[in-house]
Design a protein around this motif. Structure first.
Motif, PDB file in Angstrom:
ATOM      1  N   ARG A 207       0.814  -1.215   0.000  1.00  0.00           N
ATOM      2  CA  ARG A 207       0.000   0.000   0.000  1.00  0.00           C
ATOM      3  C   ARG A 207       0.851   1.271   0.000  1.00  0.00           C
ATOM      4  NH1 ARG A 207      -1.365  -2.799   4.606  1.00  0.00           N
ATOM      5  NH2 ARG A 207      -0.326  -2.166   6.546  1.00  0.00           N
ATOM      6  N   HIS A 208       2.055   1.199   0.561  1.00  0.00           N
ATOM      7  CA  HIS A 208       2.904   2.388   0.604  1.00  0.00           C
ATOM      8  C   HIS A 208       3.522   2.699  -0.751  1.00  0.00           C
ATOM      9  CE1 HIS A 208       3.557   2.102   5.254  1.00  0.00           C
ATOM     10  NE2 HIS A 208       2.324   2.396   4.903  1.00  0.00           N
ATOM     11  N   ARG A 209       3.944   1.692  -1.479  1.00  0.00           N
ATOM     12  CA  ARG A 209       4.611   1.907  -2.764  1.00  0.00           C
ATOM     13  C   ARG A 209       3.630   2.082  -3.915  1.00  0.00           C
ATOM     14  NH1 ARG A 209       8.620  -2.701  -4.015  1.00  0.00           N
ATOM     15  NH2 ARG A 209       9.037  -1.336  -5.811  1.00  0.00           N
ATOM     16  N   HIS A 210       2.503   1.356  -3.863  1.00  0.00           N
ATOM     17  CA  HIS A 210       1.625   1.324  -5.025  1.00  0.00           C
ATOM     18  C   HIS A 210       0.186   1.744  -4.746  1.00  0.00           C
ATOM     19  CE1 HIS A 210       4.666  -1.976  -6.158  1.00  0.00           C
ATOM     20  NE2 HIS A 210       4.994  -0.888  -6.789  1.00  0.00           N
ATOM     21  N   GLY A 211      -0.165   1.952  -3.490  1.00  0.00           N
ATOM     22  CA  GLY A 211      -1.561   2.241  -3.176  1.00  0.00           C
ATOM     23  C   GLY A 211      -1.840   3.660  -2.752  1.00  0.00           C
ATOM     24  N   LEU A 212      -0.826   4.343  -2.222  1.00  0.00           N
ATOM     25  CA  LEU A 212      -1.035   5.669  -1.653  1.00  0.00           C
ATOM     26  C   LEU A 212       0.139   6.584  -1.968  1.00  0.00           C
ATOM     27  CD1 LEU A 212      -2.128   4.529   1.929  1.00  0.00           C
ATOM     28  CD2 LEU A 212      -3.671   5.481   0.208  1.00  0.00           C
ATOM     29  N   VAL A 213      -0.133   7.865  -1.967  1.00  0.00           N
ATOM     30  CA  VAL A 213       0.925   8.871  -1.877  1.00  0.00           C
ATOM     31  C   VAL A 213       0.895   9.350  -0.422  1.00  0.00           C
ATOM     32  CG1 VAL A 213       1.782  11.103  -2.652  1.00  0.00           C
ATOM     33  CG2 VAL A 213       0.705   9.536  -4.285  1.00  0.00           C
ATOM     34  N   LEU A 214       1.842   8.898   0.362  1.00  0.00           N
ATOM     35  CA  LEU A 214       1.764   9.087   1.806  1.00  0.00           C
ATOM     36  C   LEU A 214       1.752  10.554   2.212  1.00  0.00           C
ATOM     37  CD1 LEU A 214       4.148   6.226   2.977  1.00  0.00           C
ATOM     38  CD2 LEU A 214       1.655   6.274   3.083  1.00  0.00           C
ATOM     39  N   GLU A 215       2.412  11.407   1.424  1.00  0.00           N
ATOM     40  CA  GLU A 215       2.477  12.827   1.778  1.00  0.00           C
ATOM     41  C   GLU A 215       1.210  13.574   1.376  1.00  0.00           C
ATOM     42  OE1 GLU A 215       4.687  11.254  -0.128  1.00  0.00           O
ATOM     43  OE2 GLU A 215       6.310  10.941   1.321  1.00  0.00           O
ATOM     44  N   ALA A 216       0.369  12.966   0.541  1.00  0.00           N
ATOM     45  CA  ALA A 216      -0.848  13.624   0.057  1.00  0.00           C
ATOM     46  C   ALA A 216      -2.001  13.402   1.030  1.00  0.00           C
ATOM     47  CB  ALA A 216      -1.211  13.108  -1.331  1.00  0.00           C
ATOM     48  N   SER A 217      -2.997  14.260   0.956  1.00  0.00           N
ATOM     49  CA  SER A 217      -4.159  14.166   1.843  1.00  0.00           C
ATOM     50  C   SER A 217      -5.031  12.970   1.465  1.00  0.00           C
ATOM     51  CB  SER A 217      -4.990  15.449   1.747  1.00  0.00           C
ATOM     52  OG  SER A 217      -5.572  15.548   0.451  1.00  0.00           O
ATOM     53  N   LEU A 218      -5.974  12.642   2.352  1.00  0.00           N
ATOM     54  CA  LEU A 218      -6.861  11.512   2.084  1.00  0.00           C
ATOM     55  C   LEU A 218      -7.701  11.762   0.840  1.00  0.00           C
ATOM     56  CD1 LEU A 218      -8.145  10.382   5.600  1.00  0.00           C
ATOM     57  CD2 LEU A 218      -5.937  10.010   4.503  1.00  0.00           C
ATOM     58  N   TRP A 219      -8.216  12.983   0.665  1.00  0.00           N
ATOM     59  CA  TRP A 219      -9.075  13.222  -0.495  1.00  0.00           C
ATOM     60  C   TRP A 219      -8.270  13.172  -1.793  1.00  0.00           C
ATOM     61  CZ3 TRP A 219      -8.686  17.013  -4.133  1.00  0.00           C
ATOM     62  CH2 TRP A 219      -7.943  18.165  -3.816  1.00  0.00           C
ATOM     63  N   GLU A 220      -7.012  13.575  -1.753  1.00  0.00           N
ATOM     64  CA  GLU A 220      -6.176  13.461  -2.948  1.00  0.00           C
ATOM     65  C   GLU A 220      -5.890  11.993  -3.266  1.00  0.00           C
ATOM     66  OE1 GLU A 220      -3.491  17.511  -2.936  1.00  0.00           O
ATOM     67  OE2 GLU A 220      -3.192  16.063  -1.314  1.00  0.00           O
ATOM     68  N   ASN A 221      -5.703  11.171  -2.225  1.00  0.00           N
ATOM     69  CA  ASN A 221      -5.510   9.740  -2.447  1.00  0.00           C
ATOM     70  C   ASN A 221      -6.780   9.079  -2.959  1.00  0.00           C
ATOM     71  OD1 ASN A 221      -2.774   8.435  -1.627  1.00  0.00           O
ATOM     72  ND2 ASN A 221      -3.073  10.050  -0.099  1.00  0.00           N
ATOM     73  N   ARG A 222      -7.940   9.639  -2.639  1.00  0.00           N
ATOM     74  CA  ARG A 222      -9.195   9.114  -3.187  1.00  0.00           C
ATOM     75  C   ARG A 222      -9.207   9.191  -4.717  1.00  0.00           C
ATOM     76  NH1 ARG A 222     -12.372   7.509  -6.052  1.00  0.00           N
ATOM     77  NH2 ARG A 222     -14.639   7.655  -6.031  1.00  0.00           N
ATOM     78  N   VAL A 223      -8.540  10.204  -5.261  1.00  0.00           N
ATOM     79  CA  VAL A 223      -8.548  10.424  -6.709  1.00  0.00           C
ATOM     80  C   VAL A 223      -7.635   9.441  -7.436  1.00  0.00           C
ATOM     81  CG1 VAL A 223      -8.029  12.131  -8.512  1.00  0.00           C
ATOM     82  CG2 VAL A 223      -9.097  12.865  -6.369  1.00  0.00           C
ATOM     83  N   LEU A 224      -6.600   8.933  -6.761  1.00  0.00           N
ATOM     84  CA  LEU A 224      -5.582   8.104  -7.413  1.00  0.00           C
ATOM     85  C   LEU A 224      -6.201   6.918  -8.148  1.00  0.00           C
ATOM     86  CD1 LEU A 224      -2.636   7.787  -4.857  1.00  0.00           C
ATOM     87  CD2 LEU A 224      -2.719   9.149  -6.938  1.00  0.00           C
ATOM     88  N   GLY A 225      -5.811   6.753  -9.414  1.00  0.00           N
ATOM     89  CA  GLY A 225      -6.298   5.639 -10.218  1.00  0.00           C
ATOM     90  C   GLY A 225      -7.698   5.828 -10.751  1.00  0.00           C
ATOM     91  N   HIS A 226      -8.367   6.889 -10.297  1.00  0.00           N
ATOM     92  CA  HIS A 226      -9.752   7.156 -10.707  1.00  0.00           C
ATOM     93  C   HIS A 226      -9.889   8.611 -11.155  1.00  0.00           C
ATOM     94  CE1 HIS A 226     -11.135   3.316  -8.841  1.00  0.00           C
ATOM     95  NE2 HIS A 226     -10.110   3.547  -8.058  1.00  0.00           N
ATOM     96  N   GLN A 227      -8.797   9.171 -11.648  1.00  0.00           N
ATOM     97  CA  GLN A 227      -8.764  10.599 -11.944  1.00  0.00           C
ATOM     98  C   GLN A 227      -9.540  10.983 -13.208  1.00  0.00           C
ATOM     99  OE1 GLN A 227      -6.193   8.546 -11.416  1.00  0.00           O
ATOM    100  NE2 GLN A 227      -4.443   8.996 -12.739  1.00  0.00           N
ATOM    101  N   THR A 228     -10.081   9.986 -13.914  1.00  0.00           N
ATOM    102  CA  THR A 228     -10.911  10.298 -15.090  1.00  0.00           C
ATOM    103  C   THR A 228     -12.385   9.995 -14.837  1.00  0.00           C
ATOM    104  OG1 THR A 228     -10.622   8.074 -16.033  1.00  0.00           O
ATOM    105  CG2 THR A 228      -8.982   9.747 -16.625  1.00  0.00           C
TER     106      THR A 228
END
Length: 536
Positions: free
Chosen positions: A373-394
């Motif tokens: 989850r640290h390497r491929h699931g999240l950007v640890l420095e980014a906020s939770l709502w920004e991580n919500r967008v990851l992989g679903h930005q379209t």
């Protein structure tokens, strides 16, 4: 001599108070004593008045939920963080650690859950890295590899670690890598070892080997602090157990012979120990994913996925069991489009998607819980709502036209936090501020949004506590009931057996067996994973 020392240690352990009770005997100075440790972060108190005593020459297990404060406490003991209040004593002397180097100098070593080894170096080079012995005389200043090799071989033999100093780490299995990590801290003079979730990636046979190593270390007078969520293992290997809940100690020095796993679970989370299990069958005849003759080659032409064929129907969980490094990651990457397949077909919902880009596969309804989850699931420095967008930005609600819809993403993140019980002060905090279990629940909530048709879940409960584990199992069961096709990869064999409708074994990139999860045992499955036996 060892027998006399062992007798003395058994005698000392015999004088330890009963579960939860009192101080150590007056003549026994603890190897480690933590007193009134408190650590605060913005919006949360991670540790609150924690008290813990660890005797010399014992295996002391520390249990607790993710977010209970175990990791913070270990970081304090290892010098990675400083407490706001409280004291640390090592062998009766009060100390203050500013860095891990300070802790190492006082004989504290830590083996992290995620190994920190360089694959392209030998065992010897990994062990001495940063602590290289220097030759004397006319070779003065050069690394004394002969002395290092002799010392590593001596320590390997003394502690039953069976490590060859001259092999490349990239050739080692997971259990062997863990022994190298243990050897690294012993080489630096550690007398107290902190093991963080040491069995998370091991098959049963490797777990037994590790426990044998721990008993050897204990027999030689070393002290082991063992952090684990696997309560049956804790009861098997520990001399004494302490439990942390919501940042404070709720039980200390419990006798494993006087406590059950269910009681430990109640102390940890206030509820009974969850079990992985499926109830009524929801499997349909509609095939959602069919992989045929899939082959993935390395740049050198070696197959890491070798002619794999499998299918997953809607409402079905297909489990994939295998020792790490046998092609599971490459298979997932090929299905996700992160790695090109050299041969074979990937049919999703009736269409061959083998040549689709990852983004198109995502938009078609493939959800993915990554193994790290640290390497491929999240950007640890980014906020939770920004991580919500990851992989679903379209996809909505994260976008409106060509622009990111911050309001929609924030609103949906709030929904995920509420529905998936992500414990956080707010959606603007960085993902790094969450415990492992809450990070994982955020990822699951994100991937289950948008009505996916296929869920790839790689080690979804790795490194999380029994409470978060039970929640993840519930989410997988709900996905199955909602008609999703689920591919489950896990190193937890009981999880695979309990949560799978169909169960395959992968070895050296090939599917070598299909077993009945209703009848196979973890031992039989582990043997099949290593090629040592027939699970049928």
């Amino acid at each position: 001599m060892r027998r006399r020392r062992g007798a003395a240690r058994r005698a000392r352990r015999g004088r330890v108070p009963e579960a939860g009770g009192g101080a150590l005997v007056p003549d026994q100075v603890p190897a480690v004593r933590l007193t009134s440790i408190t650590k605060r972060f913005p919006g949360v108190v991670a540790n609150r008045d924690i008290n813990l005593s660890i005797e010399p020459g014992e295996v002391h297990a520390l249990c607790g939920e993710n977010g209970a404060g175990k990791s913070t406490l270990m970081k304090i003991l290892y010098g990675m963080q400083r407490p706001d209040e409280g004291t640390i004593e090592i062998s009766g002397e009060q100390v203050s650690f500013r860095t891990p180097a300070d802790a190492i100098a006082r004989g504290i070593g830590m083996v992290h859950q995620h190994f920190k080894l360089a694959d392209n170096l030998t065992v010897l080079e990994n062990v001495i890295l940063g602590a290289e012995p220097r030759a004397k005389g006319w070779l003065r200043g050069r690394i004394d590899f002969a002395a290092a090799r002799a010392r590593i071989q001596e320590m390997s033999k003394a502690y039953g670690l069976r490590v060859d100093p001259d092999v490349l780490v990239e050739t080692l299995g997971v259990g062997e890598r863990q022994r190298v990590e243990i050897l690294k801290v012993l080489y630096r003079g550690a007398r107290v070892l902190i093991l963080d979730e040491p069995t998370a990636v091991l098959v049963p046979q490797e777990v037994e080997e590790l426990f044998g190593n721990l008993r050897e270390l204990r027999a030689e007078g070393l002290t082991v602090l063992f952090i684990s969520h696997k309560l049956d293992e804790v009861l098997s290997v520990a001399d004494t157990i302490s439990v942390i809940r919501r940042g404070t100690t709720v039980a200390t020095r419990l006798d494993p012979s006087q406590v059950t796993s269910r009681r430990l679970a109640e102390l940890m989370v206030g509820s009974q120990l969850p079990t992985p299990e499926l109830r009524d069958s929801t499997v349909t005849e509609d095939v959602q994913l069919e992989v045929g003759g899939l082959t993935v080659l390395t740049p050198q032409g070696r197959p890491v996925v070798d002619d794999v064929s499998l299918r997953i129907r809607r409402g079905e969980i297909v489990g994939l069991a295998g020792v790490e490094g046998n092609g599971q990651s490459e298979l997932i990457e090929a299905i996700m489009g992160l790695r090109s397949a050299d041969a074979g077909t990937i049919v999703f919902g009736g269409e061959d998607i083998a040549h689709w880009p990852t983004r198109r596969r995502r938009e078609a309804g493939i959800a993915y819980i990554p193994e790290d989850r640290h390497r491929h699931g999240l950007v640890l420095e980014a906020s939770l709502w920004e991580n919500r967008v990851l992989g679903h930005q379209t996809q909505r609600p994260n976008v409106r036209g060509p622009w990111v819809d911050r309001r929609g993403a924030r609103r949906d993140t709030t929904r995920i936090v509420r529905e998936y019980d992500v414990r956080t002060p707010g959606i603007d905090v960085p993902a790094a501020a969450l415990s492992g279990g809450n990070q994982q629940k955020l990822i699951v909530g994100r991937e289950m949004s948008g009505e996916p048709h296929l869920l790839i879940a790689a080690h979804p409960t790795r490194g999380i506590d029994v409470g978060a584990q039970a929640a993840i199992w519930d989410y997988l069961r709900q996905a199955r009931a909602d008609g999703l096709a689920v591919l489950l990869i896990s190193a937890d064999l009981e999880e695979l057996i309990g949560m799978s409708d169909t169960l395959h074994v992968i070895l050296r990139g090939r599917l070598v067996a299909e077993v009945d999860p209703r009848t196979v045992t973890p031992e039989e499955l582990g043997s099949a994973m290593t090629g040592a036996g027939d699970p049928a």
